[in-house]
Design a protein around this motif. Structure first.
Motif, PDB file in Angstrom:
ATOM      1  N   SER A  42       0.976  -1.248   0.041  1.00 14.01           N
ATOM      2  CA  SER A  42       0.016  -0.019  -0.105  1.00 14.01           C
ATOM      3  C   SER A  42       0.997   1.316   0.148  1.00 14.01           C
ATOM      4  N   THR A  44       5.486   2.060  -0.230  1.00  8.50           N
ATOM      5  CA  THR A  44       6.404   1.659  -1.420  1.00  8.50           C
ATOM      6  C   THR A  44       6.858   0.319  -1.148  1.00  8.50           C
ATOM      7  N   GLU A  74      -6.163  -0.124  -2.079  1.00  8.54           N
ATOM      8  CA  GLU A  74      -4.923   0.562  -1.484  1.00  8.54           C
ATOM      9  C   GLU A  74      -3.487  -0.028  -1.932  1.00  8.54           C
ATOM     10  N   SER A  76      -0.399   0.015  -4.321  1.00  7.33           N
ATOM     11  CA  SER A  76       0.231   0.878  -5.136  1.00  7.33           C
ATOM     12  C   SER A  76       1.589   0.248  -5.888  1.00  7.33           C
ATOM     13  N   PHE A  77       2.194  -1.034  -5.227  1.00  6.48           N
ATOM     14  CA  PHE A  77       3.098  -1.580  -6.025  1.00  6.48           C
ATOM     15  C   PHE A  77       2.819  -3.176  -5.786  1.00  6.48           C
ATOM     16  N   ASN A 113       4.939  -0.393 -10.532  1.00  4.44           N
ATOM     17  CA  ASN A 113       4.139   0.500  -9.884  1.00  4.44           C
ATOM     18  C   ASN A 113       2.810   0.808 -10.547  1.00  4.44           C
ATOM     19  N   ALA A 115       0.861   2.912 -10.614  1.00  8.25           N
ATOM     20  CA  ALA A 115       0.361   4.107 -11.385  1.00  8.25           C
ATOM     21  C   ALA A 115       0.719   4.117 -12.754  1.00  8.25           C
ATOM     22  N   ASN A 125      -3.181   4.424 -15.029  1.00 10.67           N
ATOM     23  CA  ASN A 125      -3.049   4.378 -13.537  1.00 10.67           C
ATOM     24  C   ASN A 125      -3.986   3.357 -12.908  1.00 10.67           C
ATOM     25  N   ASN A 127      -3.410   2.529  -9.634  1.00  4.25           N
ATOM     26  CA  ASN A 127      -3.047   2.970  -8.101  1.00  4.25           C
ATOM     27  C   ASN A 127      -4.345   2.948  -7.315  1.00  4.25           C
ATOM     28  N   ASP A 128      -4.387   2.271  -6.304  1.00  2.00           N
ATOM     29  CA  ASP A 128      -5.267   2.153  -5.223  1.00  2.00           C
ATOM     30  C   ASP A 128      -6.582   1.910  -5.966  1.00  2.00           C
TER      31      ASP A 128
END
Length: 138
Positions: A42, A44, A74, A76-77, A113, A115, A125, A127-128
């Motif tokens: 969530s 890095t 949540e 991100s990676f 990533n 994003a 994107n 992400n989340d």
């Protein structure tokens, strides 16, 4: 009289070896299944912040509910092992409800990533956005 017994025992040994060679050459033993794991974060991934390793079973849907609910929307990676492809879905139940493919991200071996994750049509994107995940060997 010793000769016929010696010949018989040599023949018996050769026959047993031939039988063993034939039976082991046709025997197929499946390799043991080892569970694959992915790492999702969530925060890095390097340095690890908010990361969790999840065991995945080929083609089974992992919903981010229950003990995994803190990761819902949540992530991100993600790190996927080589030789696997994982699909991250916006919806629970590993459902792809959109016609344009923007509700899934497709990840192969390596660290991503989200994003800038590969989607069906192009990078996007994601992400989340994840609520469920499926993985399978390539």
């Amino acid at each position: 009289m010793g000769l016929p017994t010696e010949i018989f025992s040599v023949k018996a040994i050769l026959a047993a070896l031939a039988f063993a060679a034939v039976s082991t050459s046709t025997l197929v033993v499946p390799a043991p299944l080892t569970p694959a794991t992915i790492t999702v974060c969530s925060g890095t991934i390097s340095p690890p912040n908010g990361c969790l390793t999840i065991s995945v079973v080929s083609d089974s849907c992992v919903n981010l509910t229950g003990g995994l609910s803190f990761l819902n929307k949540e992530i991100s990676f993600a790190q996927v092992p080589n030789g696997f492809v994982c699909t991250f879905y916006q919806d629970f139940g590993c459902l792809n409800g959109g016609v344009n493919g923007h509700d899934v991200a497709i990840l192969t071996g390596g660290t991503t990533n989200l994003a800038n994750a590969r989607g069906i049509a192009s990078n996007q994107n994601f992400n989340d956005q994840t609520s469920s995940i499926t993985c399978s060997p390539i």
